[in-house]
Scaffold this motif. Structure first.
Motif, PDB file in Angstrom:
ATOM      1  N   ILE A   1       0.854  -1.190   0.000  1.00 51.14           N
ATOM      2  CA  ILE A   1       0.000   0.000   0.000  1.00 51.14           C
ATOM      3  C   ILE A   1       0.886   1.234   0.000  1.00 51.14           C
ATOM      4  CG2 ILE A   1      -1.719   1.253   1.355  1.00 51.14           C
ATOM      5  CD1 ILE A   1      -2.591  -1.398   2.537  1.00 51.14           C
TER       6      ILE A   1
ATOM      7  N   ASN B   1      -7.268   7.419   4.298  1.00 53.95           N
ATOM      8  CA  ASN B   1      -8.263   7.038   5.302  1.00 53.95           C
ATOM      9  C   ASN B   1      -8.040   7.719   6.643  1.00 53.95           C
ATOM     10  OD1 ASN B   1     -10.251   5.180   4.229  1.00 53.95           O
ATOM     11  ND2 ASN B   1      -8.555   3.764   3.849  1.00 53.95           N
ATOM     12  N   ALA B   2      -6.985   8.524   6.746  1.00 56.03           N
ATOM     13  CA  ALA B   2      -6.695   9.158   8.040  1.00 56.03           C
ATOM     14  C   ALA B   2      -7.748  10.216   8.344  1.00 56.03           C
ATOM     15  CB  ALA B   2      -5.320   9.789   8.010  1.00 56.03           C
ATOM     16  N   PRO B   3      -8.270  10.242   9.580  1.00 56.09           N
ATOM     17  CA  PRO B   3      -9.306  11.216   9.925  1.00 56.09           C
ATOM     18  C   PRO B   3      -8.811  12.661   9.825  1.00 56.09           C
ATOM     19  CG  PRO B   3      -9.170   9.468  11.577  1.00 56.09           C
ATOM     20  CD  PRO B   3      -8.011   9.288  10.685  1.00 56.09           C
TER      21      PRO B   3
ATOM     22  N   ILE C   1      -0.248  11.769   9.701  1.00 58.86           N
ATOM     23  CA  ILE C   1      -1.534  11.664  10.407  1.00 58.86           C
ATOM     24  C   ILE C   1      -1.465  12.620  11.594  1.00 58.86           C
ATOM     25  CG2 ILE C   1      -3.051  10.149  11.741  1.00 58.86           C
ATOM     26  CD1 ILE C   1      -1.931   7.804  10.105  1.00 58.86           C
TER      27      ILE C   1
ATOM     28  N   GLU D   1     -10.881  -3.356  -3.079  1.00 60.92           N
ATOM     29  CA  GLU D   1     -10.090  -2.135  -3.221  1.00 60.92           C
ATOM     30  C   GLU D   1     -10.942  -0.983  -3.725  1.00 60.92           C
ATOM     31  OE1 GLU D   1      -6.577  -2.745  -5.497  1.00 60.92           O
ATOM     32  OE2 GLU D   1      -5.921  -0.669  -5.349  1.00 60.92           O
TER      33      GLU D   1
ATOM     34  N   PHE E   1     -14.609   4.567   5.748  1.00 63.31           N
ATOM     35  CA  PHE E   1     -13.364   3.856   5.470  1.00 63.31           C
ATOM     36  C   PHE E   1     -13.457   3.225   4.090  1.00 63.31           C
ATOM     37  CE2 PHE E   1      -9.475   1.723   6.263  1.00 63.31           C
ATOM     38  CZ  PHE E   1      -9.597   0.430   5.781  1.00 63.31           C
ATOM     39  N   VAL E   2     -12.424   3.468   3.270  1.00 63.86           N
ATOM     40  CA  VAL E   2     -12.371   2.899   1.926  1.00 63.86           C
ATOM     41  C   VAL E   2     -11.236   1.891   1.899  1.00 63.86           C
ATOM     42  CG1 VAL E   2     -11.988   3.390  -0.514  1.00 63.86           C
ATOM     43  CG2 VAL E   2     -13.317   4.987   0.884  1.00 63.86           C
ATOM     44  N   SER E   3     -11.527   0.686   1.458  1.00 67.90           N
ATOM     45  CA  SER E   3     -10.522  -0.368   1.523  1.00 67.90           C
ATOM     46  C   SER E   3      -9.372  -0.105   0.559  1.00 67.90           C
ATOM     47  CB  SER E   3     -11.152  -1.722   1.198  1.00 67.90           C
ATOM     48  OG  SER E   3     -10.151  -2.718   1.166  1.00 67.90           O
ATOM     49  N   PRO E   4      -8.128  -0.239   1.025  1.00 68.17           N
ATOM     50  CA  PRO E   4      -6.973  -0.073   0.134  1.00 68.17           C
ATOM     51  C   PRO E   4      -6.590  -1.362  -0.574  1.00 68.17           C
ATOM     52  CG  PRO E   4      -6.237  -0.305   2.391  1.00 68.17           C
ATOM     53  CD  PRO E   4      -7.738  -0.411   2.420  1.00 68.17           C
ATOM     54  N   LEU E   5      -7.297  -2.457  -0.275  1.00 66.73           N
ATOM     55  CA  LEU E   5      -6.903  -3.731  -0.878  1.00 66.73           C
ATOM     56  C   LEU E   5      -8.134  -4.599  -1.144  1.00 66.73           C
ATOM     57  CD1 LEU E   5      -7.122  -5.978   1.667  1.00 66.73           C
ATOM     58  CD2 LEU E   5      -5.132  -4.712   2.413  1.00 66.73           C
TER      59      LEU E   5
ATOM     60  N   GLY F   1      -9.461   5.655  16.305  1.00 66.84           N
ATOM     61  CA  GLY F   1      -9.664   6.984  15.740  1.00 66.84           C
ATOM     62  C   GLY F   1      -8.386   7.656  15.267  1.00 66.84           C
TER      63      GLY F   1
ATOM     64  N   LYS G   1      -5.566   6.207  12.947  1.00 68.65           N
ATOM     65  CA  LYS G   1      -5.059   6.019  11.574  1.00 68.65           C
ATOM     66  C   LYS G   1      -6.173   5.953  10.532  1.00 68.65           C
ATOM     67  CE  LYS G   1      -3.037   2.287  13.072  1.00 68.65           C
ATOM     68  NZ  LYS G   1      -3.258   2.505  14.522  1.00 68.65           N
ATOM     69  N   PHE G   2      -7.340   5.483  10.909  1.00 73.00           N
ATOM     70  CA  PHE G   2      -8.425   5.331   9.938  1.00 73.00           C
ATOM     71  C   PHE G   2      -9.755   5.285  10.688  1.00 73.00           C
ATOM     72  CE2 PHE G   2      -9.131   0.972  11.130  1.00 73.00           C
ATOM     73  CZ  PHE G   2      -7.878   0.491  11.465  1.00 73.00           C
ATOM     74  N   GLY G   3     -10.820   5.413   9.924  1.00 73.37           N
ATOM     75  CA  GLY G   3     -12.142   5.285  10.523  1.00 73.37           C
ATOM     76  C   GLY G   3     -12.624   6.539  11.222  1.00 73.37           C
TER      77      GLY G   3
ATOM     78  N   ARG H   1     -13.396   9.342  13.869  1.00 66.71           N
ATOM     79  CA  ARG H   1     -12.726  10.037  14.971  1.00 66.71           C
ATOM     80  C   ARG H   1     -13.717  11.020  15.541  1.00 66.71           C
ATOM     81  NH1 ARG H   1      -7.012  13.348  14.677  1.00 66.71           N
ATOM     82  NH2 ARG H   1      -6.191  11.291  14.151  1.00 66.71           N
TER      83      ARG H   1
END
Lengths: 90, 358
Positions: free
Chosen positions: A66, A74-76, A83, B13, B27-31, B229, B231-233, B235
């Protein structure tokens, strides 16, 4: 009723009074059912995985799955390619 | 070739994936999951994603009843030919038959979990909702096989599900079957009459659900600790400190059953509780696996239900996940029957359908 506030802290969640009462009552019910385990004589090693596998290391070769941009997408909150998080050091 | 619906815990992906949780909102899947790549390579079409309970945790305690999952409805309503799901707690095996479908749960370690949002890592296994068992095995043969991205797999690159054993012996745990309602008992008796049978006993059946609950809540609490909250998703807003961010995000982003699992997991893994609960459950898990005598029978038969209480019924569905065994569920004379085989012996299950439906 079980006091679950310590475990709320471990799980990093905060429950309302109503939720706490419900979770406590479920926890009590479950813990009561767990008493049955005491009757079992467990002279055995813990089973961590059902597979009879050994750890295998792959070749120490870097591979890219990746990209940085995809990860950051995808970082908030992000800033200047990083990030963004609250201050962690005083 | 076939139309496939994916439970919303299987990644594609550049497509959103939420596992039914607000905490993965946007969240958008990278794979793309390995199983999806394999399906596409075989010319199948992914027609959509099915809504699911948060992370696949059934509502055991909120209202005590379990609804038919959307992935099953997609197959029964002919929106798709198959659905792929992760059935840790048995809700797909149990509910598939109510919708006129079947479910195949493969041996743990035969289908790649790469690209599956994890729930209980030592039990997660992608299975197939299908209209008939032989059809389900056709699809399973497309997705099963080793994958370099999943370290916990058997080495076989593919599996042949054609049965070669001429006669099948069923193991009937009479003490458990007798707890089911009379219609189910009659259906199992009629079903068993087609095959050779032996009476057997599931020695640790009385603690299956407890062992399942302890181990699953511990692993769930570990797997969902990644939803912080950062790296992703999702927060939360309005936080003041890092700890505040964690707590607000997880409080707002996770549902109540998930919070229960996280708190129970924290409890059974805590310093004073680890030995009597988690370590004890792992030891009993070994005893459960070692107590099975597949030399005397080929398949264990279990009813679909022995109680109105979903937590009680968990005992029926725990064994395949605790011991890594394959199983199928289908309706016979209107009643749900679950058949469990030995590790990597799915082929014996594939032929049972042809015999009993002939």
């Amino acid at each position: 009723m079980i006091d679950i506030r310590k475990y709320e802290g471990m799980a990093k969640v905060s429950l309302s009074e109503t939720e706490r009462n419900w979770v406590s009552s479920c926890a009590e019910l479950l813990l009561k059912s767990f008493d049955e385990l005491e009757k079992i004589d467990t002279d055995a090693e813990p089973l961590i995985t059902v597979l009879d596998i050994k750890n295998v290391f792959r070749e120490d070769v870097a591979s890219k799955i990746i990209s940085r941009e995809e990860l950051l997408s995808n970082a908030p909150e992000q800033y200047d390619g990083y990030i963004q998080v609250p201050k962690t050091l005083e | 070739m076939y139309r496939i619906v994916l439970e919303d815990s299987i990644m594609q992906e550049n497509k959103p994936v939420t596992a039914g949780s607000k905490i993965l909102d946007k969240f958008v899947s990278p794979l793309t999951a390995t199983v999806v790549n394999k399906l596409l390579d075989h010319g199948n079409t992914i027609v959509g994603k099915a809504k699911m309970n948060e992370f696949g945790i059934p509502n055991f305690f909120i209202d005590g009843s379990i609804e038919i999952p959307e992935a099953i409805k997609a197959v029964s309503d002919d929106i798709a030919d198959y659905a792929l799901c992760n059935d840790v707690f048995g809700q797909y095996r149990q509910k598939a038959t109510e919708a006129g479908c079947c479910y195949i749960h493969p041996t743990y370690g035969t289908v790649s979990r790469f690209g599956l949002i994890p729930l209980v890592s030592s039990m997660d296994q992608i299975g197939v909702v299908c209209k008939s068992i032989p059809e389900g095995f056709k699809l399973l043969s497309q997705i099963a096989g080793s994958d370099g991205h999943d370290g916990a797999m058997f080495p076989e690159k593919s599996y042949d599900y054609a049965n070669t054993k001429p006669s099948i012996t069923l193991g009937i745990p009479e003490a458990i079957v007798s707890k089911a309602d009379q219609e189910t008992q009659n259906a199992i008796k009629d079903f068993a009459g087609i095959f050779n049978t032996v009476c057997m006993d599931l020695e640790y059946f009385d603690v299956h659900k407890q062992v399942m609950m302890i181990l699953s809540s511990a692993e769930i609490s570990n797997n969902i600790s990644r939803y912080d909250g950062i790296k992703f998703g999702y927060r939360a807003s309005g936080y003041k400190t890092l700890d505040d961010l964690y707590i607000k995000t997880r409080t707002e982003g996770l549902g109540l059953e998930t919070k229960l699992a996280a708190i129970m997991g924290a409890m059974v893994l805590s310093q004073n509780q680890y030995a009597p609960y988690y370590e004890k459950a792992m030891k009993i898990r070994r005893l459960i696996k070692e107590s099975l005598q597949f030399s005397e029978y080929d398949i264990i038969v279990l009813p679909g239900s022995i109680s109105e209480d979903s937590y009680e019924n968990l005992s029926l569905y725990a064994l395949p996940n605790l011991a890594g065994l394959p199983c199928v569920s289908f309706a016979y004379k209107g009643q749900c029957i679950q058949l469990i085989a030995n590790v990597k012996n799915e082929k014996i299950l594939s032929s049972v359908w042809e015999v009993c439906m002939a």
